[in-house]
Write a protein that holds these residues in place. Sequence first.
Motif, PDB file in Angstrom:
ATOM      1  N   GLU A 169       0.177  11.964  -3.658  1.00 18.78           N
ATOM      2  CA  GLU A 169       1.518  11.648  -4.127  1.00 18.78           C
ATOM      3  C   GLU A 169       2.236  12.897  -4.610  1.00 18.78           C
ATOM      4  O   GLU A 169       1.628  13.958  -4.765  1.00 18.78           O
ATOM      5  CB  GLU A 169       1.450  10.641  -5.278  1.00 18.78           C
ATOM      6  CG  GLU A 169       1.586   9.188  -4.841  1.00 18.78           C
ATOM      7  CD  GLU A 169       2.964   8.878  -4.275  1.00 18.78           C
ATOM      8  OE1 GLU A 169       3.831   9.766  -4.244  1.00 18.78           O
ATOM      9  OE2 GLU A 169       3.164   7.734  -3.843  1.00 18.78           O
ATOM     10  N   GLU A 214      -2.381   8.056  -0.992  1.00 22.20           N
ATOM     11  CA  GLU A 214      -3.235   8.499  -2.093  1.00 22.20           C
ATOM     12  C   GLU A 214      -2.838   9.903  -2.559  1.00 22.20           C
ATOM     13  O   GLU A 214      -3.093  10.264  -3.707  1.00 22.20           O
ATOM     14  CB  GLU A 214      -4.701   8.466  -1.671  1.00 22.20           C
ATOM     15  CG  GLU A 214      -5.218   7.053  -1.418  1.00 22.20           C
ATOM     16  CD  GLU A 214      -6.676   7.008  -1.007  1.00 22.20           C
ATOM     17  OE1 GLU A 214      -7.401   7.996  -1.258  1.00 22.20           O
ATOM     18  OE2 GLU A 214      -7.104   5.991  -0.425  1.00 22.20           O
ATOM     19  N   GLY A 223      -6.013  -0.134  -4.428  1.00 22.08           N
ATOM     20  CA  GLY A 223      -6.367   1.138  -3.797  1.00 22.08           C
ATOM     21  C   GLY A 223      -7.146   2.064  -4.697  1.00 22.08           C
ATOM     22  O   GLY A 223      -7.372   1.784  -5.873  1.00 22.08           O
ATOM     23  N   LYS A 224      -7.541   3.198  -4.121  1.00 23.04           N
ATOM     24  CA  LYS A 224      -8.311   4.213  -4.852  1.00 23.04           C
ATOM     25  C   LYS A 224      -7.374   5.100  -5.666  1.00 23.04           C
ATOM     26  O   LYS A 224      -6.267   5.414  -5.233  1.00 23.04           O
ATOM     27  CB  LYS A 224      -9.125   5.074  -3.886  1.00 23.04           C
ATOM     28  CG  LYS A 224     -10.216   4.322  -3.138  1.00 23.04           C
ATOM     29  CD  LYS A 224     -11.005   5.283  -2.245  1.00 23.04           C
ATOM     30  CE  LYS A 224     -12.132   4.550  -1.520  1.00 23.04           C
ATOM     31  NZ  LYS A 224     -11.631   3.552  -0.567  1.00 23.04           N
ATOM     32  N   VAL A 225      -7.846   5.507  -6.843  1.00 24.86           N
ATOM     33  CA  VAL A 225      -7.090   6.422  -7.699  1.00 24.86           C
ATOM     34  C   VAL A 225      -8.038   7.488  -8.227  1.00 24.86           C
ATOM     35  O   VAL A 225      -9.263   7.323  -8.189  1.00 24.86           O
ATOM     36  CB  VAL A 225      -6.421   5.667  -8.876  1.00 24.86           C
ATOM     37  CG1 VAL A 225      -5.395   4.678  -8.350  1.00 24.86           C
ATOM     38  CG2 VAL A 225      -7.450   4.955  -9.736  1.00 24.86           C
ATOM     39  N   TYR A 226      -7.462   8.585  -8.729  1.00 28.16           N
ATOM     40  CA  TYR A 226      -8.268   9.763  -9.064  1.00 28.16           C
ATOM     41  C   TYR A 226      -7.841  10.360 -10.402  1.00 28.16           C
ATOM     42  O   TYR A 226      -6.657  10.569 -10.645  1.00 28.16           O
ATOM     43  CB  TYR A 226      -8.111  10.830  -7.971  1.00 28.16           C
ATOM     44  CG  TYR A 226      -8.397  10.315  -6.576  1.00 28.16           C
ATOM     45  CD1 TYR A 226      -9.650  10.448  -6.009  1.00 28.16           C
ATOM     46  CD2 TYR A 226      -7.399   9.672  -5.839  1.00 28.16           C
ATOM     47  CE1 TYR A 226      -9.913   9.964  -4.731  1.00 28.16           C
ATOM     48  CE2 TYR A 226      -7.647   9.186  -4.571  1.00 28.16           C
ATOM     49  CZ  TYR A 226      -8.909   9.333  -4.019  1.00 28.16           C
ATOM     50  OH  TYR A 226      -9.162   8.851  -2.762  1.00 28.16           O
ATOM     51  N   LEU A 228      -3.433  14.011  -6.369  1.00 31.11           N
ATOM     52  CA  LEU A 228      -4.095  12.758  -6.049  1.00 31.11           C
ATOM     53  C   LEU A 228      -3.631  11.732  -7.076  1.00 31.11           C
ATOM     54  O   LEU A 228      -3.733  11.974  -8.276  1.00 31.11           O
ATOM     55  CB  LEU A 228      -5.616  12.924  -6.107  1.00 31.11           C
ATOM     56  CG  LEU A 228      -6.236  13.866  -5.069  1.00 31.11           C
ATOM     57  CD1 LEU A 228      -7.748  13.932  -5.260  1.00 31.11           C
ATOM     58  CD2 LEU A 228      -5.912  13.407  -3.653  1.00 31.11           C
ATOM     59  N   ARG A 229      -3.107  10.615  -6.621  1.00 33.90           N
ATOM     60  CA  ARG A 229      -2.484   9.649  -7.532  1.00 33.90           C
ATOM     61  C   ARG A 229      -3.461   9.221  -8.627  1.00 33.90           C
ATOM     62  O   ARG A 229      -4.644   9.000  -8.384  1.00 33.90           O
ATOM     63  CB  ARG A 229      -1.975   8.434  -6.762  1.00 33.90           C
ATOM     64  CG  ARG A 229      -3.070   7.594  -6.103  1.00 33.90           C
ATOM     65  CD  ARG A 229      -2.468   6.445  -5.316  1.00 33.90           C
ATOM     66  NE  ARG A 229      -3.518   5.616  -4.712  1.00 33.90           N
ATOM     67  CZ  ARG A 229      -3.288   4.621  -3.875  1.00 33.90           C
ATOM     68  NH1 ARG A 229      -2.054   4.339  -3.513  1.00 33.90           N
ATOM     69  NH2 ARG A 229      -4.287   3.912  -3.374  1.00 33.90           N
ATOM     70  N   ASN A 259     -11.374   2.333  -8.260  1.00 30.56           N
ATOM     71  CA  ASN A 259     -10.464   1.416  -7.580  1.00 30.56           C
ATOM     72  C   ASN A 259      -9.625   0.661  -8.598  1.00 30.56           C
ATOM     73  O   ASN A 259     -10.111   0.283  -9.661  1.00 30.56           O
ATOM     74  CB  ASN A 259     -11.251   0.420  -6.726  1.00 30.56           C
ATOM     75  CG  ASN A 259     -12.015   1.089  -5.614  1.00 30.56           C
ATOM     76  OD1 ASN A 259     -11.482   1.328  -4.534  1.00 30.56           O
ATOM     77  ND2 ASN A 259     -13.276   1.403  -5.865  1.00 30.56           N
ATOM     78  N   GLU A 315       0.832  -1.198   0.000  1.00 34.25           N
ATOM     79  CA  GLU A 315       0.000   0.000   0.000  1.00 34.25           C
ATOM     80  C   GLU A 315       0.868   1.249   0.000  1.00 34.25           C
ATOM     81  O   GLU A 315       2.053   1.199   0.347  1.00 34.25           O
ATOM     82  CB  GLU A 315      -0.939   0.012   1.213  1.00 34.25           C
ATOM     83  CG  GLU A 315      -1.939  -1.146   1.234  1.00 34.25           C
ATOM     84  CD  GLU A 315      -2.846  -1.096   2.444  1.00 34.25           C
ATOM     85  OE1 GLU A 315      -2.417  -0.526   3.470  1.00 34.25           O
ATOM     86  OE2 GLU A 315      -3.968  -1.625   2.374  1.00 34.25           O
ATOM     87  N   THR A 374      -2.065   3.276  -9.077  1.00 35.76           N
ATOM     88  CA  THR A 374      -1.339   2.789  -7.897  1.00 35.76           C
ATOM     89  C   THR A 374       0.109   2.433  -8.237  1.00 35.76           C
ATOM     90  O   THR A 374       0.822   1.863  -7.413  1.00 35.76           O
ATOM     91  CB  THR A 374      -2.040   1.568  -7.262  1.00 35.76           C
ATOM     92  OG1 THR A 374      -2.124   0.508  -8.213  1.00 35.76           O
ATOM     93  CG2 THR A 374      -3.429   1.936  -6.777  1.00 35.76           C
TER      94      THR A 374
END
Length: 240
Positions: free
Chosen positions: A48, A46, A115-118, A90-91, A131, A43, A94
């Motif tokens: 970065e 989020e 994980g969550k990404v944007y 916001l990454r 996700n 992990e 991942t």
Amino acid sequence: AEVERLDLTEVRAGRDAGHLHLVTQAMEELEDVFVGLGFTVAEGPEVEDDWHNFTALNFGEYHPARDMQDTFYLSSGVAPDGTPVPSLLLRTHTSPVQVRTMKAQEPPVRIIAPGKVYRKDDDPTHAPMFNQIEGLLVDEGVSFADLKGTLLHFVRRFFGPGVGLRLRASFFPFTEPSAELDIQCYFCGGGGCRTCKGTGFIEVLGCGMVDPEVFRHVGYDSERYTGFAFGMGVDRLAML
């Protein structure tokens, strides 16, 4: 007279307690598949910086993903006094977890990064937050055949033993060669329908052999080590 006592903490027998979200169920099932192959779960943050999210992954200075119209930036990269500082964002994938893992340890590496990404996506088939789960394997003698075997195992475990698949040549800044993995549409059996847009196949993930430039950024010897990486959207897999 006796006063009736009401226990507000009492749990009624047989009451439905609900279940995990479908995306969470898909994420856990995916983790089980790859952990069974010897991968460990890694992990990362989020929020970065530009180097981990883009530069170390071979995204050029003028790559479209660096544009503010495609990425949620939290800082400009310049302090109020004009001093350069790392841009925060916001990454968008991942993949920075892969970079951080390689910076922290020597090969062999075998991880998955869920994980969550944007991204600034806003249309009927995309969302600004979703996700993702990515995988990375680095060792001596790793080949494209190892990547194909890993993905074949994943498809047969997740979608069923009879599902066909194909690899299409593609491009990603951080892998070379790169490919898209498609699975046979099981709504129409490959004959063509609205779900697969008449092609008989549905795109599932992107993958490829790790580009030597990525190894250079993390300090790995690309003459000694090779590796592969892949990434997929969990929300899409849950819908399928």
